[in-house]
Write a protein that holds these residues in place. Structure first.
Motif, PDB file in Angstrom:
ATOM      1  N   PRO B 202      -6.233 -28.454 120.700  1.00  0.00           N
ATOM      2  CA  PRO B 202      -5.521 -27.384 120.279  1.00  0.00           C
ATOM      3  C   PRO B 202      -5.049 -27.469 118.620  1.00  0.00           C
ATOM      4  CG  PRO B 202      -3.884 -28.902 121.093  1.00  0.00           C
ATOM      5  CD  PRO B 202      -5.197 -29.194 121.327  1.00  0.00           C
ATOM      6  N   GLN B 203      -4.578 -26.269 118.129  1.00  0.00           N
ATOM      7  CA  GLN B 203      -4.330 -26.150 116.896  1.00  0.00           C
ATOM      8  C   GLN B 203      -3.180 -27.177 116.379  1.00  0.00           C
ATOM      9  OE1 GLN B 203      -6.216 -25.205 114.472  1.00  0.00           O
ATOM     10  NE2 GLN B 203      -5.078 -24.129 112.506  1.00  0.00           N
ATOM     11  N   ARG B 204      -3.525 -28.358 116.112  1.00  0.00           N
ATOM     12  CA  ARG B 204      -2.533 -29.298 115.877  1.00  0.00           C
ATOM     13  C   ARG B 204      -3.109 -30.430 114.917  1.00  0.00           C
ATOM     14  NH1 ARG B 204       0.358 -32.214 120.742  1.00  0.00           N
ATOM     15  NH2 ARG B 204       1.914 -33.666 119.529  1.00  0.00           N
ATOM     16  N   ILE B 205      -2.478 -30.960 113.973  1.00  0.00           N
ATOM     17  CA  ILE B 205      -3.202 -31.871 113.048  1.00  0.00           C
ATOM     18  C   ILE B 205      -2.846 -33.432 113.550  1.00  0.00           C
ATOM     19  CG2 ILE B 205      -2.806 -33.041 110.780  1.00  0.00           C
ATOM     20  CD1 ILE B 205      -3.065 -30.272 109.474  1.00  0.00           C
ATOM     21  N   ASP B 206      -4.029 -34.155 113.402  1.00  0.00           N
ATOM     22  CA  ASP B 206      -3.587 -35.642 113.561  1.00  0.00           C
ATOM     23  C   ASP B 206      -4.355 -36.215 112.385  1.00  0.00           C
ATOM     24  OD1 ASP B 206      -6.557 -36.510 114.730  1.00  0.00           O
ATOM     25  OD2 ASP B 206      -6.232 -34.601 115.653  1.00  0.00           O
ATOM     26  N   ARG B 207      -4.090 -37.463 112.325  1.00  0.00           N
ATOM     27  CA  ARG B 207      -4.707 -38.544 111.393  1.00  0.00           C
ATOM     28  C   ARG B 207      -5.953 -38.182 110.971  1.00  0.00           C
ATOM     29  NH1 ARG B 207      -2.032 -44.071 109.659  1.00  0.00           N
ATOM     30  NH2 ARG B 207       0.007 -43.351 109.020  1.00  0.00           N
ATOM     31  N   ASP B 208      -6.834 -38.384 112.258  1.00  0.00           N
ATOM     32  CA  ASP B 208      -8.502 -38.207 112.057  1.00  0.00           C
ATOM     33  C   ASP B 208      -8.684 -36.910 111.545  1.00  0.00           C
ATOM     34  OD1 ASP B 208      -8.951 -40.800 112.768  1.00  0.00           O
ATOM     35  OD2 ASP B 208      -9.884 -40.274 114.670  1.00  0.00           O
ATOM     36  N   SER B 209      -8.338 -35.926 112.225  1.00  0.00           N
ATOM     37  CA  SER B 209      -8.922 -34.568 112.001  1.00  0.00           C
ATOM     38  C   SER B 209      -8.407 -34.192 110.501  1.00  0.00           C
ATOM     39  CB  SER B 209      -8.430 -33.592 112.842  1.00  0.00           C
ATOM     40  OG  SER B 209      -6.977 -33.400 112.819  1.00  0.00           O
ATOM     41  N   PHE B 210      -7.294 -34.580 110.071  1.00  0.00           N
ATOM     42  CA  PHE B 210      -7.043 -34.210 108.733  1.00  0.00           C
ATOM     43  C   PHE B 210      -7.845 -35.163 107.673  1.00  0.00           C
ATOM     44  CE2 PHE B 210      -4.599 -34.203 104.811  1.00  0.00           C
ATOM     45  CZ  PHE B 210      -4.437 -32.755 104.429  1.00  0.00           C
ATOM     46  N   SER B 211      -8.132 -36.372 107.939  1.00  0.00           N
ATOM     47  CA  SER B 211      -8.873 -36.942 107.037  1.00  0.00           C
ATOM     48  C   SER B 211     -10.141 -36.441 107.100  1.00  0.00           C
ATOM     49  CB  SER B 211      -8.872 -38.578 107.393  1.00  0.00           C
ATOM     50  OG  SER B 211     -10.209 -38.849 107.936  1.00  0.00           O
ATOM     51  N   PHE B 212     -10.828 -35.914 108.174  1.00  0.00           N
ATOM     52  CA  PHE B 212     -12.130 -35.039 108.036  1.00  0.00           C
ATOM     53  C   PHE B 212     -11.975 -34.047 106.951  1.00  0.00           C
ATOM     54  CE2 PHE B 212     -15.614 -34.228 110.754  1.00  0.00           C
ATOM     55  CZ  PHE B 212     -15.980 -35.476 111.164  1.00  0.00           C
ATOM     56  N   ALA B 213     -10.905 -33.117 106.966  1.00  0.00           N
ATOM     57  CA  ALA B 213     -11.043 -32.112 106.399  1.00  0.00           C
ATOM     58  C   ALA B 213     -10.927 -32.719 104.811  1.00  0.00           C
ATOM     59  CB  ALA B 213      -9.502 -31.184 106.597  1.00  0.00           C
ATOM     60  N   LEU B 214     -10.175 -33.657 104.690  1.00  0.00           N
ATOM     61  CA  LEU B 214     -10.102 -34.085 103.301  1.00  0.00           C
ATOM     62  C   LEU B 214     -11.268 -34.420 102.518  1.00  0.00           C
ATOM     63  CD1 LEU B 214      -7.380 -34.353 101.266  1.00  0.00           C
ATOM     64  CD2 LEU B 214      -7.273 -36.666 101.894  1.00  0.00           C
ATOM     65  N   SER B 294      -4.487 -39.062 102.869  1.00  0.00           N
ATOM     66  CA  SER B 294      -4.792 -38.395 104.067  1.00  0.00           C
ATOM     67  C   SER B 294      -3.620 -38.751 105.240  1.00  0.00           C
ATOM     68  CB  SER B 294      -6.045 -38.977 104.600  1.00  0.00           C
ATOM     69  OG  SER B 294      -6.241 -38.308 105.873  1.00  0.00           O
ATOM     70  N   ASN B 295      -3.258 -40.098 105.137  1.00  0.00           N
ATOM     71  CA  ASN B 295      -2.162 -40.491 106.023  1.00  0.00           C
ATOM     72  C   ASN B 295      -0.951 -40.046 105.786  1.00  0.00           C
ATOM     73  OD1 ASN B 295      -4.252 -41.897 107.526  1.00  0.00           O
ATOM     74  ND2 ASN B 295      -3.674 -43.902 106.583  1.00  0.00           N
ATOM     75  N   THR B 296      -0.550 -40.000 104.582  1.00  0.00           N
ATOM     76  CA  THR B 296       0.741 -39.387 104.105  1.00  0.00           C
ATOM     77  C   THR B 296       0.631 -37.974 104.323  1.00  0.00           C
ATOM     78  OG1 THR B 296       0.654 -40.909 102.332  1.00  0.00           O
ATOM     79  CG2 THR B 296       2.454 -39.175 102.407  1.00  0.00           C
ATOM     80  N   VAL B 297      -0.081 -37.144 104.107  1.00  0.00           N
ATOM     81  CA  VAL B 297       0.127 -35.833 104.314  1.00  0.00           C
ATOM     82  C   VAL B 297      -0.139 -35.587 106.047  1.00  0.00           C
ATOM     83  CG1 VAL B 297      -1.078 -33.722 104.062  1.00  0.00           C
ATOM     84  CG2 VAL B 297      -1.005 -35.095 102.192  1.00  0.00           C
ATOM     85  N   SER B 298      -1.080 -36.239 106.651  1.00  0.00           N
ATOM     86  CA  SER B 298      -0.956 -35.734 107.990  1.00  0.00           C
ATOM     87  C   SER B 298       0.491 -36.427 108.901  1.00  0.00           C
ATOM     88  CB  SER B 298      -2.213 -36.470 108.772  1.00  0.00           C
ATOM     89  OG  SER B 298      -2.651 -37.832 108.104  1.00  0.00           O
ATOM     90  N   ASP B 299       0.930 -37.269 108.260  1.00  0.00           N
ATOM     91  CA  ASP B 299       2.199 -37.853 108.974  1.00  0.00           C
ATOM     92  C   ASP B 299       3.041 -36.737 108.538  1.00  0.00           C
ATOM     93  OD1 ASP B 299       0.931 -39.723 109.710  1.00  0.00           O
ATOM     94  OD2 ASP B 299       1.944 -41.222 108.446  1.00  0.00           O
ATOM     95  N   ALA B 300       3.210 -35.956 107.602  1.00  0.00           N
ATOM     96  CA  ALA B 300       4.270 -35.167 107.003  1.00  0.00           C
ATOM     97  C   ALA B 300       3.817 -33.868 107.883  1.00  0.00           C
ATOM     98  CB  ALA B 300       4.213 -34.517 105.613  1.00  0.00           C
ATOM     99  N   CYS B 301       2.773 -33.464 108.228  1.00  0.00           N
ATOM    100  CA  CYS B 301       2.181 -32.303 109.080  1.00  0.00           C
ATOM    101  C   CYS B 301       2.577 -32.700 110.352  1.00  0.00           C
ATOM    102  CB  CYS B 301       0.644 -32.119 109.006  1.00  0.00           C
ATOM    103  SG  CYS B 301       0.130 -31.454 107.558  1.00  0.00           S
ATOM    104  N   ALA B 398       9.965 -39.425 108.018  1.00  0.00           N
ATOM    105  CA  ALA B 398       8.594 -39.731 109.009  1.00  0.00           C
ATOM    106  C   ALA B 398       7.561 -40.493 107.993  1.00  0.00           C
ATOM    107  CB  ALA B 398       7.856 -38.309 109.373  1.00  0.00           C
ATOM    108  N   ILE B 399       7.486 -40.046 106.648  1.00  0.00           N
ATOM    109  CA  ILE B 399       6.391 -40.752 106.112  1.00  0.00           C
ATOM    110  C   ILE B 399       6.623 -42.084 105.605  1.00  0.00           C
ATOM    111  CG2 ILE B 399       5.185 -38.727 105.558  1.00  0.00           C
ATOM    112  CD1 ILE B 399       6.470 -38.566 102.908  1.00  0.00           C
ATOM    113  N   THR B 400       8.159 -42.280 105.522  1.00  0.00           N
ATOM    114  CA  THR B 400       8.532 -43.635 104.966  1.00  0.00           C
ATOM    115  C   THR B 400       8.571 -44.380 106.080  1.00  0.00           C
ATOM    116  OG1 THR B 400      10.737 -42.804 104.924  1.00  0.00           O
ATOM    117  CG2 THR B 400       9.353 -42.672 102.890  1.00  0.00           C
TER     118      THR B 400
END
Lengths: 393, 534
Positions: B202-214, B294-301, B398-400
């Protein structure tokens, strides 16, 4: 590609005579001069002061793009601002964090101005003056917000990094050291740095001095330049920013302007000149028909004419001739290119010599490779014709 | 349940109206799609990227002997394949024939007139109050697109070197990620990146997929090739995990906006807040390696979607800068709080619009496009200042969590927030009033909460005069909400909200404008009907 050194020589000598270098070398300031009409927008001159400041030798700098001095901590927004100023052919002044050859970051005031050809209004060069900035922390040692301690911390970095550089073999190693030490207080170079009025004044004066020298020497060759655009570019004008974008595309191609009588070539890539053996001035302003010869198939030519009339893309195999009269089979793709208003501005022709080996394609089919050039040209043209005009101020 | 009606964008030639789809499916597939029926034996180009760390690649530029960086290969591949599809006529229109311009003004908003993008589709209802919804195989998803719409497979290289295979078999077991065209492009090269397409995420960000986009943005190596993401509730229309991307060689207004640094994390990721921009948002940049960013942004998402806050993400500058923008436009639209004037433009403020690239459907809007209009629209998209700070607090927590080096974050966060409190940049304050302290699933409580901000304490009697029947209810909900907040959150955060509530009560104009809008809504109760937009 291999003709670049000579292009760089030409870029300077033809316009300013070969004596200009000595005169520029006499200026004490740190500056570089770049040529947007050469592929890659390379540095064509670097002053002694600049080389001393950056730690590079002249050979290492000439022919390269200014971005090589940027690094991981360079503010991306500032870089974007410079990119935009180049695009809009205007002066920009911005504080920038650059890196020396040994990897040391330092703040400078970057002031870049276009130099215009007096006659046709095109940008011939950009002059980039760089004034190293004295840290705010040094300057305002007694200020409320900055402690003396922080100031000495900054000094430590500079020496600290230099020492490390001595023990590390390669830049890559140095970088690893820098990355590992990122929590080290000594590496905390300031986030931002403001230029003082004095420093701004220095940059403006230096910029004017360089410009005066360029103007003076350009008059001697009869190809005068000026600091302000004196004449508006006529039709068929390709802006320097479009030149830069097109220069990145390595394939052989020409742009022709269907709105001008006889649809002349208004841009020819370096690879095209290499493929056909002509010089730039021999092809610009001419219709592509000089590529045809006795054995060129008339039916194929008709097909091309028809595509132009119906404003469609076409792919043909056509016998073409080089300047030295030798012939080659040209796998030619032609496509209309629209500007930002959605109107056809140019036609692009991408040539590939049949049987040519092209390692650069990385396995991409010849057709895809050609089409990628078409795509890149479409993006460049559409985007760059979006702004109001070539120069805003 | 909050819903809006809009014409969904047709991203694939196989995306028909649901009814039609159902009828056709009976006869079997036979359209060379990506589903089990057709995927066996299929071949597609495959591009495998090299996982490198960012600082290293920076050094490549310094250390290498190349005169200039060559045009990145992914860039050529994408442009070539896209142009090929264009010449094969797979798109619904020629986007390069759509007029486009930079709107005069400081920001440089970009407007495009696109009259063809929204035709031929009936408005559909979209639920906008749930950022996370389960995948529904009966609705359109990307496994249904034709193989000719897929440009190539995109994956991390196994041996650490960039690889390209012009004709690679689709390895179904290995859940390939693909890049496909958007048949309704908003600019040249408009594509969809669909991570692990066959897994039907589903439309939902996880670390892996976000790093893909990056990685995709980094690999393209072109600062004008930007990658974007819309969450559900923030104008994503298809609940099948996807990112979008296209080329536009013009700086986006959001990229030009000044920023104010909030903090730098231990991994080197710098986080700033956008200033002088109509939509409040965070900017992430730097990082010792691409993976840090990538990890920081995906954690925020992940934090935002877990808290049911709709958001958009823009990856810009070859993956070096990422903009994160929580938004509340769809929520306001569903609640009837967006003015008819704005709704009539039918602009859906998704990631591209928020970044400053406006696709306009009516010639009139295009001709009259002004910085003021763009700003006015985007101001409605933005969270209010107090809500934004509250959301930031969630994000920073979340990110800290895994980043122990930053004990002083919340302090600096609030320090900066105060510094920014001067009204310097908020051009259309009247419209940017809050969407309420919490996005509440279901019901119309949000509207109620919005009122509650204007009614608490000081002016409650005032409101009682105007609307005696509901004022008590407002007050009750507001107090309840505040109690909850105090219970559930860090102390300073709830104080922040509390302050916000008090602040809002001082400016009576807020109450007025809300009141007016409320009246207007009652009069012309066609708000929801009007939402025929995409």
């Amino acid at each position: 590609m291999d003709s670049q050194p000579s292009l760089i020589e030409q870029s300077f000598n033809n316009r300013y005579s070969s004596w200009v270098r000595d005169a520029l070398d006499d200026l004490p300031d740190n500056f570089t001069i770049t040529d947007p009409s050469i592929s890659g927008h390379p540095i064509v001159f670097a002053s002694r002061g600049f080389l001393k400041m950056s730690g590079y030798s002249r050979e290492e700098v000439i022919g390269r793009n200014g971005r090589v001095f940027q690094g991981p901590r360079t503010n991306r927004r500032s870089v974007m601002e410079i990119r935009e100023a180049i695009r809009e052919e205007r002066t920009i002044e911005v504080n920038l964090l650059n890196y020396k050859k040994d990897g040391t970051p330092f703040w400078l005031l970057f002031r870049m101005s276009p130099v215009f050809c007096k006659e046709d209004g095109k940008v011939t060069h950009f002059v980039a003056v760089q004034v190293p900035l004295v840290s705010k922390k040094h300057r305002r040692n007694n200020g409320v917000s900055f402690s003396e301690d922080a100031g000495s911390g900054l000094r430590e970095i500079v020496f600290g990094s230099c020492r490390r550089e001595v023990c590390s073999d390669s830049l890559l190693d140095l970088d690893r050291v820098l990355a590992l030490d990122s929590d080290n207080r000594g590496l905390e170079i300031e986030e931002s740095c403001e230029a003082s009025d004095l420093e701004k004044q220095r940059a403006a004066i230096a910029s004017n001095n360089v410009l005066s020298v360029l103007i003076h020497y350009s008059e001697s060759t009869g190809r005068a330049v000026c600091g302000k655009r004196c004449s508006l570019p006529g039709t068929g004008f390709i802006s320097s920013s479009l030149h830069i974008s097109l220069g990145r595309i390595k394939q052989s191609f020409v742009l022709t302007d269907p709105h001008l009588p006889d649809m002349p070539i208004v841009y020819a890539s370096d690879a095209f000149l290499k493929l056909t053996g002509y010089d730039k001035h021999e092809v610009l302003g001419h219709n592509c028909r000089f590529l045809n010869g006795v054995d060129t198939d008339a039916a194929t030519l008709n097909q091309i004419t028809e595509s132009i009339r119906t404003e469609r893309a076409c792919t043909v195999r056509i016998l073409n001739y080089r300047k030295d009269k030798s012939s080659f089979w040209n796998f030619l793709h032609m496509s209309p290119i629209r500007n930002a208003s959605g109107k056809i501005a140019y036609f692009v022709s991408v040539q590939v010599e049949e049987g040519s080996k092209n390692q650069d394609r990385h396995g991409l089919s010849l057709e895809m490779w050609q089409l990628s050039a078409v795509g890149a040209i479409k993006v460049a043209l559409r985007s760059l014709s979006m702004c109001a005009g070539p120069s805003k101020s | 349940m909050l819903r809006i009606k809009r014409v969904p964008t047709v991203v694939s030639n196989y995306q028909k109206d649901e009814a039609e789809e159902g009828a056709r499916r009976v006869g079997g597939c036979g359209r060379n799609c990506l589903n089990k029926c057709c995927i066996q034996g299929a071949k597609l180009p495959l591009y495998a990227f090299k996982r490198v760390n960012q600082t290293q690649s920076e050094k490549d530029v310094l250390g290498h002997d190349t005169k200039e960086p060559p045009v990145a290969f992914l860039d050529s591949l994408l442009l070539g394949e896209w142009e090929d599809r264009m010449q094969r006529g797979l798109f619904r229109y020629d986007v390069t024939a759509c007029e486009t311009k930079v709107i005069p003004g400081e920001c440089g908003f970009i407007a495009q007139l696109n009259e063809g993008r929204h035709l031929k589709k009936r408005p559909t209802e979209f639920r906008v109050d749930k950022v996370l919804q389960p995948f529904d195989g009966n609705k359109f998803n990307f496994t249904k697109v034709g193989q000719e719409e897929v440009l190539f497979q995109f994956e991390a290289s196994e041996d650490g070197e960039v690889q390209f295979h012009p004709n690679a078999p689709v390895d179904v077991e290995n859940s390939p990620s693909v890049v496909a065209i958007n048949v309704s492009p908003i600019e040249y090269g408009h594509v969809l990146l669909i991570p692990r397409i066959l897994e039907c995420l589903p439309q939902r960000i996880d670390r892996d997929s976000f790093s893909f986009a990056l990685y995709m943005a980094a690999e393209a190596g072109n600062p004008y090739f930007r990658v974007g993401y819309n969450s559900l509730g923030a104008f994503a229309t298809i609940n099948h995990l996807h990112f979008q991307a296209y080329y536009l060689a013009v700086p986006f207004p959001i990229e030009k906006a000044p920023t104010n640094k909030i903090t730098t994390l231990a991994g080197g990721v710098k986080i700033s807040e956008l200033l002088n921009y109509p939509v409040r948002g965070l900017v992430f940049e730097g990082g010792n390696a691409l993976q840090d960013l990538s990890n920081t942004v995906s954690d925020a998402c992940i934090c935002l979607q877990d808290n049911n806050i709709p958001y958009n993400v823009l990856i810009s500058d070859c993956g070096k800068r990422v903009f994160l923008l929580p938004q509340c436009y769809a929520e306001k639209q569903a609640l009837g709080e967006v003015s008819a004037e704005l709704l009539d433009t039918q602009v859906n403020p998704a990631v591209w619009e928020i970044s400053g690239h406006m696709v306009l459907k009516r010639k009139k809007d295009f001709e009259e496009a002004s910085e003021e209009n763009a700003w006015r629209l985007l101001a409605v998209v933005s969270l209010s200042e107090e809500r934004f700070q509250e959301v930031n607090a969630f994000i920073f927590e979340a990110i800290t969590c895994g980043d122990n080096a930053n004990a002083d974050i919340s302090e600096s966060l609030h320090g900066e927030a105060d510094a920014d409190a001067q009204p310097q940049s908020r051009k259309v304050d009247a419209i940017t009033t809050s969407s309420g302290p919490a996005m509440v699933p279901g019901t119309h409580e949000c509207l109620v909460l919005l009122y509650s901000q204007g009614t608490r304490e000081h002016s409650s009697h005032d409101v009682e005069e105007r609307a005696p029947s509901t004022a008590k209810e407002f007050k009750r909900v507001a107090e309840e909400k505040l109690r909850e907040l105090k219970k559930g959150m860090a102390n300073q955060t709830s104080e922040k909200v509390y302050d916000g509530v008090e602040e809002a009560t001082i400016g009576d104009s807020n109450v007025d404008s809300i009141e007016n809008r409320f009246k207007k809504q009652e009069e012309g109760a066609d708000y929801r009907k009007r939402g025929e937009n995409e």
